[in-house]
Design a protein around this motif. Structure first.
Motif, PDB file in Angstrom:
ATOM      1  N   ARG A 223       0.836  -1.209   0.000  1.00  0.00           N
ATOM      2  CA  ARG A 223       0.000   0.000   0.000  1.00  0.00           C
ATOM      3  C   ARG A 223       0.876   1.267   0.000  1.00  0.00           C
ATOM      4  NH1 ARG A 223      -4.749  -1.583   4.420  1.00  0.00           N
ATOM      5  NH2 ARG A 223      -5.326  -3.589   3.454  1.00  0.00           N
ATOM      6  N   PHE A 224       1.627   1.430  -1.068  1.00  0.00           N
ATOM      7  CA  PHE A 224       2.544   2.561  -1.171  1.00  0.00           C
ATOM      8  C   PHE A 224       1.785   3.890  -1.229  1.00  0.00           C
ATOM      9  CE2 PHE A 224       4.681  -0.994  -3.456  1.00  0.00           C
ATOM     10  CZ  PHE A 224       5.755  -1.158  -2.593  1.00  0.00           C
ATOM     11  N   ARG A 225       2.372   4.902  -0.591  1.00  0.00           N
ATOM     12  CA  ARG A 225       1.793   6.250  -0.631  1.00  0.00           C
ATOM     13  C   ARG A 225       2.913   7.265  -0.426  1.00  0.00           C
ATOM     14  NH1 ARG A 225       0.919   4.148   4.343  1.00  0.00           N
ATOM     15  NH2 ARG A 225       1.421   5.460   6.160  1.00  0.00           N
ATOM     16  N   VAL A 226       2.676   8.479  -0.868  1.00  0.00           N
ATOM     17  CA  VAL A 226       3.671   9.547  -0.740  1.00  0.00           C
ATOM     18  C   VAL A 226       3.745  10.000   0.715  1.00  0.00           C
ATOM     19  CG1 VAL A 226       4.284  11.896  -1.438  1.00  0.00           C
ATOM     20  CG2 VAL A 226       3.295  10.302  -3.108  1.00  0.00           C
ATOM     21  N   ALA A 227       4.977   9.994   1.259  1.00  0.00           N
ATOM     22  CA  ALA A 227       5.179  10.415   2.651  1.00  0.00           C
ATOM     23  C   ALA A 227       5.696  11.843   2.749  1.00  0.00           C
ATOM     24  CB  ALA A 227       6.159   9.468   3.339  1.00  0.00           C
ATOM     25  N   ALA A 228       6.489  12.276   1.752  1.00  0.00           N
ATOM     26  CA  ALA A 228       7.025  13.639   1.780  1.00  0.00           C
ATOM     27  C   ALA A 228       7.549  13.999   0.411  1.00  0.00           C
ATOM     28  CB  ALA A 228       8.146  13.762   2.823  1.00  0.00           C
ATOM     29  N   VAL A 229       7.573  15.285   0.112  1.00  0.00           N
ATOM     30  CA  VAL A 229       8.132  15.808  -1.134  1.00  0.00           C
ATOM     31  C   VAL A 229       9.071  16.941  -0.753  1.00  0.00           C
ATOM     32  CG1 VAL A 229       7.647  16.902  -3.352  1.00  0.00           C
ATOM     33  CG2 VAL A 229       6.059  15.189  -2.431  1.00  0.00           C
ATOM     34  N   VAL A 241       8.414   7.711  -0.407  1.00  0.00           N
ATOM     35  CA  VAL A 241       7.235   6.849  -0.456  1.00  0.00           C
ATOM     36  C   VAL A 241       7.323   5.855   0.700  1.00  0.00           C
ATOM     37  CG1 VAL A 241       6.071   5.024  -1.753  1.00  0.00           C
ATOM     38  CG2 VAL A 241       6.876   7.078  -2.937  1.00  0.00           C
ATOM     39  N   THR A 242       6.244   5.702   1.405  1.00  0.00           N
ATOM     40  CA  THR A 242       6.199   4.752   2.507  1.00  0.00           C
ATOM     41  C   THR A 242       5.115   3.716   2.235  1.00  0.00           C
ATOM     42  OG1 THR A 242       6.093   4.538   4.913  1.00  0.00           O
ATOM     43  CG2 THR A 242       4.537   6.069   3.884  1.00  0.00           C
ATOM     44  N   GLY A 243       4.922   2.806   3.173  1.00  0.00           N
ATOM     45  CA  GLY A 243       3.945   1.740   3.001  1.00  0.00           C
ATOM     46  C   GLY A 243       4.044   0.739   4.134  1.00  0.00           C
ATOM     47  N   ARG A 244       3.276  -0.316   4.024  1.00  0.00           N
ATOM     48  CA  ARG A 244       3.281  -1.348   5.067  1.00  0.00           C
ATOM     49  C   ARG A 244       4.385  -2.363   4.810  1.00  0.00           C
ATOM     50  NH1 ARG A 244      -1.923  -4.515   5.788  1.00  0.00           N
ATOM     51  NH2 ARG A 244      -1.353  -5.135   3.673  1.00  0.00           N
ATOM     52  N   ARG A 299       7.001  17.697  -7.785  1.00  0.00           N
ATOM     53  CA  ARG A 299       7.031  18.558  -6.602  1.00  0.00           C
ATOM     54  C   ARG A 299       5.624  18.974  -6.174  1.00  0.00           C
ATOM     55  NH1 ARG A 299      10.742  22.505  -6.590  1.00  0.00           N
ATOM     56  NH2 ARG A 299      12.024  21.381  -8.100  1.00  0.00           N
ATOM     57  N   ARG A 300       4.631  18.746  -7.040  1.00  0.00           N
ATOM     58  CA  ARG A 300       3.251  19.088  -6.681  1.00  0.00           C
ATOM     59  C   ARG A 300       2.477  17.897  -6.123  1.00  0.00           C
ATOM     60  NH1 ARG A 300       3.913  21.608 -11.693  1.00  0.00           N
ATOM     61  NH2 ARG A 300       2.673  20.004 -12.742  1.00  0.00           N
ATOM     62  N   LEU A 301       3.161  16.775  -5.938  1.00  0.00           N
ATOM     63  CA  LEU A 301       2.489  15.603  -5.369  1.00  0.00           C
ATOM     64  C   LEU A 301       2.031  15.896  -3.947  1.00  0.00           C
ATOM     65  CD1 LEU A 301       4.701  12.555  -6.447  1.00  0.00           C
ATOM     66  CD2 LEU A 301       2.283  12.878  -6.962  1.00  0.00           C
ATOM     67  N   PRO A 302       0.788  15.625  -3.621  1.00  0.00           N
ATOM     68  CA  PRO A 302       0.334  15.832  -2.232  1.00  0.00           C
ATOM     69  C   PRO A 302       0.749  14.667  -1.342  1.00  0.00           C
ATOM     70  CG  PRO A 302      -1.487  15.069  -3.592  1.00  0.00           C
ATOM     71  CD  PRO A 302      -0.321  15.257  -4.524  1.00  0.00           C
ATOM     72  N   VAL A 303       1.078  14.972  -0.106  1.00  0.00           N
ATOM     73  CA  VAL A 303       1.390  13.920   0.863  1.00  0.00           C
ATOM     74  C   VAL A 303       0.159  13.043   1.051  1.00  0.00           C
ATOM     75  CG1 VAL A 303       1.965  13.479   3.279  1.00  0.00           C
ATOM     76  CG2 VAL A 303       3.125  15.302   2.027  1.00  0.00           C
ATOM     77  N   GLY A 304       0.387  11.738   1.045  1.00  0.00           N
ATOM     78  CA  GLY A 304      -0.711  10.785   1.163  1.00  0.00           C
ATOM     79  C   GLY A 304      -1.226  10.277  -0.162  1.00  0.00           C
ATOM     80  N   ALA A 305      -0.756  10.865  -1.271  1.00  0.00           N
ATOM     81  CA  ALA A 305      -1.202  10.426  -2.597  1.00  0.00           C
ATOM     82  C   ALA A 305      -0.771   8.979  -2.827  1.00  0.00           C
ATOM     83  CB  ALA A 305      -0.611  11.322  -3.676  1.00  0.00           C
ATOM     84  N   PRO A 306      -1.609   8.170  -3.474  1.00  0.00           N
ATOM     85  CA  PRO A 306      -1.239   6.778  -3.727  1.00  0.00           C
ATOM     86  C   PRO A 306      -0.120   6.677  -4.759  1.00  0.00           C
ATOM     87  CG  PRO A 306      -3.284   7.305  -4.856  1.00  0.00           C
ATOM     88  CD  PRO A 306      -2.943   8.497  -4.005  1.00  0.00           C
TER      89      PRO A 306
END
Length: 446
Positions: A223-229, A241-244, A299-306
Motif C-alpha cells: 500500500r505505497f503512498r507519498v510520505a514527503a516531497v 514513499v512509505t507503506g506497510r 514537486r506538486r504531489l500531495p502527501v498521502g497520494a497513492p
C-alpha cells in the motif's frame, strides 16, 4: 541507519550463472525441438518442410522473447533489465526475419504444390482463418521490428513506441491460435504435443507472474503512498514513499522502480527512477530532475497520494562485487543510485561525481556527509570537457589512474549519460581493469 552487510564475491559470478541457466535452458529446448522435428517434421513437399522448421524456431524465439521481458526477479537481479532489454531487442529482429522466412516459404511451398501463381496462392491462404491469423501475427511482428529500428525509434516518443509495442502481445495471442488451428509438428505424438504446450504454459505463466501478478500483489500488500516531497534545487525534487511492511520488500541500493502516481499524471504514465537512498525498511526515495512534464510535476504531489510501484529491478548492486574496495562513478542525475550505494557501502570507497558546474551537484551535502561517515573519498569533477589548458578530461586513462591509483584492484560502478559511460568504459579497458569488476547502469530501458 542500518547498513546491509556485504562482502566481495568469490566463485562464479551471479551474472554468468544466470546466463548459463538461461542459455542452457533455451538450448535444451531447441535440442528437443530438433529431435521431434526430425521424427515428424515432413511437410507436403520439401519447401513446406523447411517452412515448418522455421515455424517451430520462430515460436521458440517468441518464447525466449517473453522470458527476457518477464521481469523475473531471479534473472533481473543477476543480469539486469537493461541488458535483458537489449537482448530482447536483438532477439526481436531475429524473430522478425524467422517469421518472414517462414511466411515466404509457406506461400512458395503451396504455390509449387498446387501449381498456382504466388499472388493467387497468398490470397487463397488469406481466406483460411488459421493462415489469416498467422499472417496478422506476422504483420504485427514485422511492423514492430521496423518501428524498433534506430532511425524510426529516435523519431518517436517513448510513450508512442511503448503503446505500439503492446501490439506484440496481440501477435503472441494470434500466433498461439494459429498454431492450435494449423497443428504443429507435434500433433502426431501425444507426448510431443504435451511437451510443446507445457513449455508454452510455463512461459506464459512466467510472463504473467512477473509483469502482472507480482506488481499487483506487492502494491496490495505494501500500500505505497507519498510520505514527503522535498525540493533539492530549482529543478530537482526528492519524493519519499512509505507503506506497510517495507522491511519485507527485498530492495537494494542501486536498484530502481517503475513509479506511477495515478493522481498526478494518469495511470498510463510510468517512469523508471533509481532509489536515491538505501532502503531502510521504512521509506523509499526517488530524486528526479525536471526533464519532462512527469518529473517536473513531482514537486506538486500531495502527501498521502497513492503510488503504484513496479520493482525493485536492476543488477546494479553489491551482489556483483568481486573486491572489497569500490570506485563509484556518477554523471549528472546518475548520482542517485551511486549515492544509495555509498550509503550501503562498508569497504574502502572512492566516489567520482561528474557535473558541468558545482550548482549541478545534486545531493552534494548528503554525499559529503556519507563520505565522512564511511571514510570514503569524494571528488566532484566540475567543468566542461575539453575546456581549459590543458583540456579538462577527467575520465582519460591517465587522469583516472591519477585520481584512483589502485583502480585495477577495485570494483567499478558507473552510472551516467551514455557518452560519459562509454568514455569511462573505454578508459577502464585501457587501464586493464578486469571486465568482471566493471558494472555499468544505462539510463534507458528501450
Amino acid at each position: 541507519m542500518a547498513v546491509r552487510s556485504q562482502s566481495a564475491r568469490t566463485g562464479l559470478s551471479p551474472a554468468v550463472a544466470a546466463q548459463v541457466v538461461l542459455g542452457a535452458g533455451f538450448l535444451a529446448h531447441l535440442v528437443v525441438v530438433e529431435v521431434l522435428f526430425a521424427g515428424a517434421g515432413a511437410g507436403k513437399n520439401s519447401v513446406l518442410t523447411v517452412a515448418k522448421f522455421f515455424a517451430l524456431h520462430a515460436a521458440s524465439i517468441m518464447m525466449l522473447q517473453l522470458v527476457l521481458v518477464a521481469r523475473l526477479p531471479w534473472l533481473d537481479r543477476r543480469i539486469g533489465m537493461d541488458r535483458l532489454t537489449v537482448w530482447h531487442r536483438w532477439t526481436g529482429f531475429t524473430l522478425a526475419w524467422t517469421v518472414l522466412t517462414h511466411a515466404t516459404l509457406v506461400v512458395l511451398g503451396y504455390a509449387v504444390l498446387y501449381s498456382m501463381p504466388v499472388t493467387a496462392t497468398f490470397l487463397s491462404l488469406a481466406g483460411v482463418i488459421a493462415s489469416l491469423l498467422g499472417m496478422c501475427a506476422a504483420a504485427i511482428i514485422l511492423a514492430m521490428a521496423v518501428a524498433s529500428l534506430r532511425y524510426a525509434r529516435r523519431r518517436m516518443r517513448y510513450e508512442t513506441w511503448h503503446a505500439l509495442h503492446i501490439g506484440l502481445y496481440l501477435a503472441v495471442l494470434l500466433a498461439l491460435i494459429h498454431q492450435g488451428l494449423e497443428g504443429t509438428t507435434f500433433a502426431s505424438s501425444p507426448a510431443a504435443r504435451a511437451y510443446w504446450w507445457t513449455v508454452w504454459t510455463l512461459v506464459l505463466l512466467a510472463f504473467l507472474t512477473g509483469r502482472i501478478v507480482l506488481p499487483i500483489w506487492r502494491n496490495a500488500h505494501h500500500r505505497f503512498r507519498v510520505a514527503a516531497v522535498e525540493p533539492e534545487s530549482d529543478d530537482v525534487v526528492s519524493v519519499y514513499v512509505t507503506g506497510r511492511h517495507l522491511h519485507r520488500l527485498d530492495a537494494r541500493a542501486g536498484q530502481f522502480f517503475i513509479w506511477r502516481f495515478p493522481t498526478h499524471n494518469g495511470w498510463w504514465q510510468a517512469n523508471p527512477f533509481s532509489l536515491s537512498a538505501a532502503p531502510d525498511g521504512r521509506t523509499l526515495r526517488l530524486t528526479a530532475k525536471a526533464v519532462g512534464t512527469t518529473s517536473a510535476g513531482l514537486r506538486r504531489l500531495p502527501v498521502g497520494a497513492p503510488a503504484f510501484l513496479e520493482g525493485p529491478y536492476g543488477a546494479f548492486t553489491a551482489l556483483h562485487r568481486t573486491r572489497e574496495a569500490t570506485l563509484l562513478i556518477a554523471g549528472g542525475v546518475g548520482i542517485t543510485p551511486i549515492r544509495a550505494m555509498l550509503e550501503e557501502s562498508t569497504g574502502p570507497a572512492v566516489v567520482l561525481y561528474r557535473v558541468h558546474s558545482m550548482d549541478d551537484a545534486v545531493l552534494l551535502r548528503e554525499l559529503q556527509w556519507l563520505a565522512g561517515e564511511r571514510g570514503a573519498q569524494l571528488h566532484v569533477l566540475a567543468g566542461r570537457t575539453g575546456s581549459g589548458n590543458p583540456p579538462f578530461a577527467p575520465f582519460e586513462p591517465a587522469n583516472l589512474r591519477g585520481l584512483v591509483p589502485d583502480i585495477a584492484d577495485r570494483d567499478v560502478y558507473v552510472c551516467g549519460p551514455p557518452a560519459m559511460t562509454d568514455a569511462v568504459l573505454r578508459s577502464l579497458r585501457e587501464l586493464g581493469v578486469p571486465r568482471g569488476q566493471v558494472h555499468a547502469e544505462r539510463f534507458s530501458l528501450a
